[in-house]
Write a protein that holds these residues in place. Sequence first.
Motif, short mmCIF file in Angstrom:
data_model
loop_
_atom_site.label_atom_id
_atom_site.label_comp_id
_atom_site.label_asym_id
_atom_site.label_seq_id
_atom_site.Cartn_x
_atom_site.Cartn_y
_atom_site.Cartn_z
N ALA A 25 -73.41 36.41 -32.73
CA ALA A 25 -73.13 36.56 -34.17
C ALA A 25 -73.46 38.00 -34.54
CB ALA A 25 -73.97 35.59 -34.98
N HIS A 26 -72.48 38.72 -35.07
CA HIS A 26 -72.71 40.11 -35.45
C HIS A 26 -73.50 40.21 -36.74
CE1 HIS A 26 -70.25 41.36 -32.18
NE2 HIS A 26 -69.22 40.69 -32.63
N MET A 27 -73.42 39.18 -37.58
CA MET A 27 -74.17 39.16 -38.83
C MET A 27 -74.17 37.74 -39.37
SD MET A 27 -73.18 40.45 -42.61
CE MET A 27 -72.40 38.87 -42.86
N VAL A 28 -75.33 37.29 -39.88
CA VAL A 28 -75.42 36.02 -40.60
C VAL A 28 -76.30 36.25 -41.82
CG1 VAL A 28 -76.14 33.60 -40.55
CG2 VAL A 28 -75.25 34.67 -38.47
N VAL A 29 -75.76 35.93 -43.00
CA VAL A 29 -76.55 35.99 -44.24
C VAL A 29 -76.57 34.58 -44.80
CG1 VAL A 29 -76.65 36.87 -46.61
CG2 VAL A 29 -75.94 38.39 -44.75
N GLN A 30 -77.77 34.05 -45.01
CA GLN A 30 -77.92 32.72 -45.61
C GLN A 30 -78.55 32.87 -46.97
OE1 GLN A 30 -79.50 29.53 -43.26
NE2 GLN A 30 -80.41 28.54 -45.04
N ILE A 31 -77.95 32.23 -47.96
CA ILE A 31 -78.47 32.24 -49.33
C ILE A 31 -78.76 30.81 -49.72
CG2 ILE A 31 -77.97 32.81 -51.74
CD1 ILE A 31 -75.96 34.94 -50.59
N GLY A 32 -80.04 30.50 -49.92
CA GLY A 32 -80.45 29.15 -50.32
C GLY A 32 -80.44 28.17 -49.17
N ARG A 45 -73.62 30.42 -46.30
CA ARG A 45 -73.74 31.27 -45.11
C ARG A 45 -72.49 32.12 -44.97
NH1 ARG A 45 -75.47 26.36 -43.86
NH2 ARG A 45 -77.68 26.12 -43.46
N ALA A 46 -72.69 33.42 -44.86
CA ALA A 46 -71.61 34.37 -44.61
C ALA A 46 -71.89 34.99 -43.26
CB ALA A 46 -71.56 35.43 -45.70
N MET A 47 -70.89 34.98 -42.35
CA MET A 47 -71.16 35.45 -40.99
C MET A 47 -69.92 36.00 -40.31
SD MET A 47 -71.84 31.65 -39.45
CE MET A 47 -71.96 30.69 -40.94
N PHE A 48 -70.17 36.77 -39.24
CA PHE A 48 -69.13 37.27 -38.35
C PHE A 48 -69.46 36.79 -36.95
CE2 PHE A 48 -68.94 40.49 -41.72
CZ PHE A 48 -67.57 40.55 -41.95
N PHE A 49 -68.50 36.11 -36.31
CA PHE A 49 -68.60 35.69 -34.91
C PHE A 49 -67.45 36.30 -34.15
CE2 PHE A 49 -70.61 31.85 -36.82
CZ PHE A 49 -71.84 31.96 -36.18
N GLY A 50 -67.71 37.20 -33.24
CA GLY A 50 -66.63 37.80 -32.47
C GLY A 50 -65.60 38.42 -33.40
N THR A 51 -64.39 37.85 -33.41
CA THR A 51 -63.32 38.37 -34.27
C THR A 51 -63.06 37.44 -35.46
OG1 THR A 51 -61.64 37.25 -32.94
CG2 THR A 51 -62.19 39.54 -32.34
N GLN A 52 -64.05 36.64 -35.86
CA GLN A 52 -63.88 35.71 -36.97
C GLN A 52 -64.90 35.99 -38.07
OE1 GLN A 52 -61.35 33.30 -37.04
NE2 GLN A 52 -60.75 34.52 -35.28
N LYS A 53 -64.42 35.95 -39.29
CA LYS A 53 -65.25 36.08 -40.49
C LYS A 53 -65.33 34.67 -41.09
CE LYS A 53 -64.95 38.42 -44.98
NZ LYS A 53 -64.15 39.44 -45.69
N LEU A 69 -64.17 44.16 -36.37
CA LEU A 69 -65.20 45.01 -36.96
C LEU A 69 -65.36 46.33 -36.21
CD1 LEU A 69 -67.96 42.30 -37.42
CD2 LEU A 69 -66.53 43.28 -39.21
N GLY A 70 -65.67 47.38 -36.97
CA GLY A 70 -66.08 48.64 -36.38
C GLY A 70 -67.56 48.54 -36.02
N THR A 71 -68.12 49.61 -35.46
CA THR A 71 -69.55 49.60 -35.11
C THR A 71 -70.41 49.42 -36.34
OG1 THR A 71 -69.12 51.01 -33.20
CG2 THR A 71 -71.40 50.91 -33.99
N VAL A 84 -68.25 31.58 -54.68
CA VAL A 84 -68.84 32.65 -53.87
C VAL A 84 -67.69 33.44 -53.25
CG1 VAL A 84 -69.11 31.17 -51.83
CG2 VAL A 84 -70.50 33.24 -52.06
N THR A 85 -67.85 34.78 -53.21
CA THR A 85 -66.85 35.68 -52.65
C THR A 85 -67.49 36.49 -51.53
OG1 THR A 85 -65.77 35.87 -54.81
CG2 THR A 85 -65.26 37.57 -53.19
N PHE A 86 -66.80 36.57 -50.38
CA PHE A 86 -67.29 37.29 -49.21
C PHE A 86 -66.26 38.37 -48.88
CE2 PHE A 86 -68.23 36.61 -44.36
CZ PHE A 86 -68.92 37.80 -44.30
N ALA A 87 -66.63 39.65 -49.11
CA ALA A 87 -65.73 40.78 -48.89
C ALA A 87 -66.36 41.76 -47.90
CB ALA A 87 -65.44 41.48 -50.22
N ASP A 88 -65.54 42.64 -47.33
CA ASP A 88 -66.03 43.65 -46.39
C ASP A 88 -65.25 44.94 -46.56
OD1 ASP A 88 -63.71 43.80 -44.37
OD2 ASP A 88 -64.12 41.65 -44.49
#
Length: 100
Positions: A25-32, A45-53, A69-71, A84-88
């Motif tokens: 998992a490149h990133m996991v944010v959990q709220i509540g 939970r907002a997360m990135f797994f490999g090539t999936q958001k 994702l870039g570096t 909830v909105t998840f943007a990058d």
Amino acid sequence: LTLARRFAPPFTVRTKVRKATGAFAHMVVQIGGASVGLFDAGGIRAMFFGTQKVLVTPDGQHETVPCILGTWFEVTIQVQQNSVTFADNQGCDTIVKTLP
């Protein structure tokens, strides 16, 4: 990294992340929520797994979109009373989910 704060909607969480090579998992944010299972019910939970958001709502429903994702990447999570909105900053589709 763990940040424990009490927030009430509406609020926005922004973060800049460096992708680690070989990470599941490149990133996991959990709220509540009290659960820490990635796809369990409870919390946002907002997360990135490999090539999936992925965005998971407190009732366990999730939506996935492809994302390369870039570096370094930045994410913005906006929590409203009923959504909830998840943007990058990588040009990937923004995910918007209704909250139960």
